[in-house]
Enzyme design. Structure first.
Site, PDB file in Angstrom:
ATOM      1  N   SER A   1     -19.554 -21.357 -24.514  1.00 32.88           N
ATOM      2  CA  SER A   1     -18.141 -21.577 -24.866  1.00 32.88           C
ATOM      3  C   SER A   1     -17.258 -20.780 -23.907  1.00 32.88           C
ATOM      4  O   SER A   1     -17.306 -19.547 -23.895  1.00 32.88           O
ATOM      5  CB  SER A   1     -17.874 -21.098 -26.295  1.00 32.88           C
ATOM      6  OG  SER A   1     -16.480 -20.941 -26.470  1.00 32.88           O
TER       7      SER A   1
ATOM      8  N   HIS B   1     -18.894 -25.857 -23.563  1.00 32.30           N
ATOM      9  CA  HIS B   1     -18.120 -26.002 -24.809  1.00 32.30           C
ATOM     10  C   HIS B   1     -16.700 -25.520 -24.560  1.00 32.30           C
ATOM     11  O   HIS B   1     -16.490 -24.388 -24.094  1.00 32.30           O
ATOM     12  CB  HIS B   1     -18.778 -25.176 -25.906  1.00 32.30           C
ATOM     13  CG  HIS B   1     -18.191 -25.353 -27.269  1.00 32.30           C
ATOM     14  ND1 HIS B   1     -18.450 -26.463 -28.056  1.00 32.30           N
ATOM     15  CD2 HIS B   1     -17.368 -24.560 -27.995  1.00 32.30           C
ATOM     16  CE1 HIS B   1     -17.810 -26.324 -29.207  1.00 32.30           C
ATOM     17  NE2 HIS B   1     -17.155 -25.182 -29.206  1.00 32.30           N
TER      18      HIS B   1
ATOM     19  N   ASP C   1     -13.124 -24.903 -26.196  1.00 36.24           N
ATOM     20  CA  ASP C   1     -12.427 -24.723 -27.473  1.00 36.24           C
ATOM     21  C   ASP C   1     -10.933 -24.936 -27.326  1.00 36.24           C
ATOM     22  O   ASP C   1     -10.229 -24.095 -26.762  1.00 36.24           O
ATOM     23  CB  ASP C   1     -12.688 -23.299 -27.987  1.00 36.24           C
ATOM     24  CG  ASP C   1     -14.090 -23.152 -28.515  1.00 36.24           C
ATOM     25  OD1 ASP C   1     -14.781 -22.187 -28.156  1.00 36.24           O
ATOM     26  OD2 ASP C   1     -14.508 -24.021 -29.305  1.00 36.24           O
TER      27      ASP C   1
ATOM     28  N   MET D   1      -7.428 -25.053 -29.012  1.00 33.46           N
ATOM     29  CA  MET D   1      -6.757 -24.553 -30.217  1.00 33.46           C
ATOM     30  C   MET D   1      -5.238 -24.702 -30.041  1.00 33.46           C
ATOM     31  O   MET D   1      -4.711 -24.365 -28.983  1.00 33.46           O
ATOM     32  CB  MET D   1      -7.101 -23.080 -30.436  1.00 33.46           C
ATOM     33  CG  MET D   1      -8.600 -22.829 -30.574  1.00 33.46           C
ATOM     34  SD  MET D   1      -8.939 -21.069 -30.807  1.00 33.46           S
ATOM     35  CE  MET D   1     -10.735 -21.090 -30.635  1.00 33.46           C
TER      36      MET D   1
ATOM     37  N   HIS E   1     -14.111 -29.199 -28.249  1.00 33.52           N
ATOM     38  CA  HIS E   1     -14.046 -28.903 -29.688  1.00 33.52           C
ATOM     39  C   HIS E   1     -12.569 -28.776 -30.060  1.00 33.52           C
ATOM     40  O   HIS E   1     -11.940 -27.769 -29.749  1.00 33.52           O
ATOM     41  CB  HIS E   1     -14.804 -27.599 -29.953  1.00 33.52           C
ATOM     42  CG  HIS E   1     -14.722 -27.130 -31.371  1.00 33.52           C
ATOM     43  ND1 HIS E   1     -15.112 -25.866 -31.749  1.00 33.52           N
ATOM     44  CD2 HIS E   1     -14.341 -27.750 -32.522  1.00 33.52           C
ATOM     45  CE1 HIS E   1     -14.939 -25.726 -33.043  1.00 33.52           C
ATOM     46  NE2 HIS E   1     -14.481 -26.858 -33.542  1.00 33.52           N
TER      47      HIS E   1
ATOM     48  N   MET F   1      -9.741 -27.983 -32.224  1.00 30.26           N
ATOM     49  CA  MET F   1      -9.255 -27.300 -33.427  1.00 30.26           C
ATOM     50  C   MET F   1      -7.732 -27.465 -33.441  1.00 30.26           C
ATOM     51  O   MET F   1      -6.963 -26.536 -33.149  1.00 30.26           O
ATOM     52  CB  MET F   1      -9.674 -25.819 -33.395  1.00 30.26           C
ATOM     53  CG  MET F   1     -11.164 -25.649 -33.599  1.00 30.26           C
ATOM     54  SD  MET F   1     -11.814 -24.073 -33.007  1.00 30.26           S
ATOM     55  CE  MET F   1     -12.040 -24.461 -31.286  1.00 30.26           C
TER      56      MET F   1
ATOM     57  N   MET G   1     -19.676 -24.986 -38.400  1.00 32.09           N
ATOM     58  CA  MET G   1     -19.062 -23.740 -37.949  1.00 32.09           C
ATOM     59  C   MET G   1     -19.692 -22.572 -38.686  1.00 32.09           C
ATOM     60  O   MET G   1     -19.735 -22.558 -39.916  1.00 32.09           O
ATOM     61  CB  MET G   1     -17.551 -23.771 -38.201  1.00 32.09           C
ATOM     62  CG  MET G   1     -16.764 -24.696 -37.274  1.00 32.09           C
ATOM     63  SD  MET G   1     -17.031 -24.375 -35.536  1.00 32.09           S
ATOM     64  CE  MET G   1     -16.305 -22.746 -35.392  1.00 32.09           C
TER      65      MET G   1
ATOM     66  N   ASP H   1     -21.934 -23.159 -34.176  1.00 34.93           N
ATOM     67  CA  ASP H   1     -20.930 -22.555 -33.308  1.00 34.93           C
ATOM     68  C   ASP H   1     -20.300 -21.342 -33.968  1.00 34.93           C
ATOM     69  O   ASP H   1     -19.618 -21.460 -34.987  1.00 34.93           O
ATOM     70  CB  ASP H   1     -19.845 -23.633 -33.047  1.00 34.93           C
ATOM     71  CG  ASP H   1     -18.768 -23.182 -32.119  1.00 34.93           C
ATOM     72  OD1 ASP H   1     -17.784 -23.937 -31.973  1.00 34.93           O
ATOM     73  OD2 ASP H   1     -18.888 -22.095 -31.556  1.00 34.93           O
TER      74      ASP H   1
HETATM   75  C1  DX5 Z   1     -14.425 -20.399 -32.530  1.00 35.79           C
HETATM   76  C2  DX5 Z   1     -14.972 -21.357 -31.459  1.00 35.79           C
HETATM   77  C3  DX5 Z   1     -16.333 -20.942 -30.984  1.00 35.79           C
HETATM   78  C4  DX5 Z   1     -16.334 -19.556 -30.339  1.00 35.79           C
HETATM   79  C5  DX5 Z   1     -17.747 -19.032 -30.263  1.00 35.79           C
HETATM   80  O1  DX5 Z   1     -13.299 -20.988 -33.125  1.00 35.79           O
HETATM   81  O2  DX5 Z   1     -15.072 -22.654 -31.966  1.00 35.79           O
HETATM   82  O3  DX5 Z   1     -16.820 -21.903 -30.041  1.00 35.79           O
HETATM   83  O4  DX5 Z   1     -15.780 -19.625 -29.048  1.00 35.79           O
HETATM   84  O5  DX5 Z   1     -17.669 -17.706 -29.815  1.00 35.79           O
HETATM   85  P1  DX5 Z   1     -18.828 -16.658 -30.167  1.00 35.79           P
HETATM   86  O6  DX5 Z   1     -20.092 -17.297 -29.644  1.00 35.79           O
HETATM   87  O7  DX5 Z   1     -18.399 -15.440 -29.415  1.00 35.79           O
HETATM   88  O8  DX5 Z   1     -18.836 -16.496 -31.651  1.00 35.79           O
HETATM   89 ZN    ZN Z   2     -16.103 -24.113 -30.629  1.00 34.60          ZN
END
Ligand code: DX5
Ligand code: ZN
Length: 214
Positions: free
Chosen positions: A6, A31, A33, A35, A64, A66, A138, A176
């Site tokens: 990620s 990956h 993320d 947001m 991903h 969010m 999650m 994740d």
């Molecule tokens: C959290 C993300 C994850 C996060 C994982 O909202 O969806 O992908 O980046 O990070 P670690 O592996 O550090 O928990």
């Molecule tokens: Zn993620």
């Protein structure tokens, strides 16, 4: 096991150096993320950043989302080069709309995943077992890297893998949040086949961390 680093936790003062190490590792996906500061209390990357990653890696770009409007942003990130889109069940709470978006992403030639937060009842996924290429369990509350793995996630993975097997489906189960060699092993034994890791990979030796998850 598919390993998906990620990039939320990448060291942005050493982006190219770390991405060279990721490309040389056994990682298969990247990956990403996304947001929006509404669905989760954090703000991250736009489509132009994903376009930039597309130029420096051949890994499968796993976005991903969010975000509160995945219908809009699915097209935005597919246009920017995403190979896969995962969006959240909690945004819709409506079976038909979720199935419609999954179908739209498939019509654009991409794979699609549905994610649930740790507190969302796993039974909501029963309505969608045949509609998705991937389910994302999650194992932390979405929004930030570096959080602790939520133990109940292991049982949820086992339950979901059982349901999929009963339907003769080999759908991906992605996990994740808080993934490292120890938690990743337990998720793998429970039936996960895609592991996302951010801080574990980017805060340690990248090759060794990825190797420990494969
Ligand atoms: C959290 C993300 C994850 C996060 C994982 O909202 O969806 O992908 O980046 O990070 P670690 O592996 O550090 O928990
Ligand atoms: Zn993620």
């Amino acid at each position: 096991m598919i390993v998906a680093p990620s990039v939320l936790s990448l060291d942005y003062s050493r982006l190219n150096e770390q991405m060279e190490e990721v490309n040389a590792s056994q990682a298969k996906w990247l990956h990403f993320d996304v947001m929006d500061g509404h669905f989760v209390p954090n703000l991250t990357f736009g489509p132009d950043i994903l376009k930039g990653y597309k130029k420096i890696t051949d890994l499968y770009l796993d976005a991903h989302l969010m975000v509160t409007d995945p219908t809009f942003f699915s097209d935005v990130f597919i246009d920017a080069g995403a190979d896969h889109i995962t969006f959240h069940y909690e945004v819709f709470n409506n079976v038909e709309e979720i199935k419609k978006l999954a179908q739209h992403i498939h019509e654009r030639g991409k794979t699609v995943g549905l994610s649930i937060k740790p507190k969302t009842d796993i039974n909501v996924l029963k309505d969608f077992l045949n509609d998705f290429d991937l389910f994302l369990i999650m194992s932390v509350e979405p929004g930030f890297g570096g959080q602790a793995f939520i133990e109940e996630s292991v049982e949820r993975i086992k339950t979901l893998r059982t349901w999929l097997k009963e339907e003769n489906l080999t759908t991906h189960i992605q996990v994740d949040g808080g993934i490292n060699a120890e938690t990743g092993k337990r998720c793998k034994e429970a039936g996960a086949d895609v592991l996302v890791a951010g801080s574990y990979i980017f805060k340690h030796d990248i090759k060794e961390a990825v190797d420990s998850l494969v």
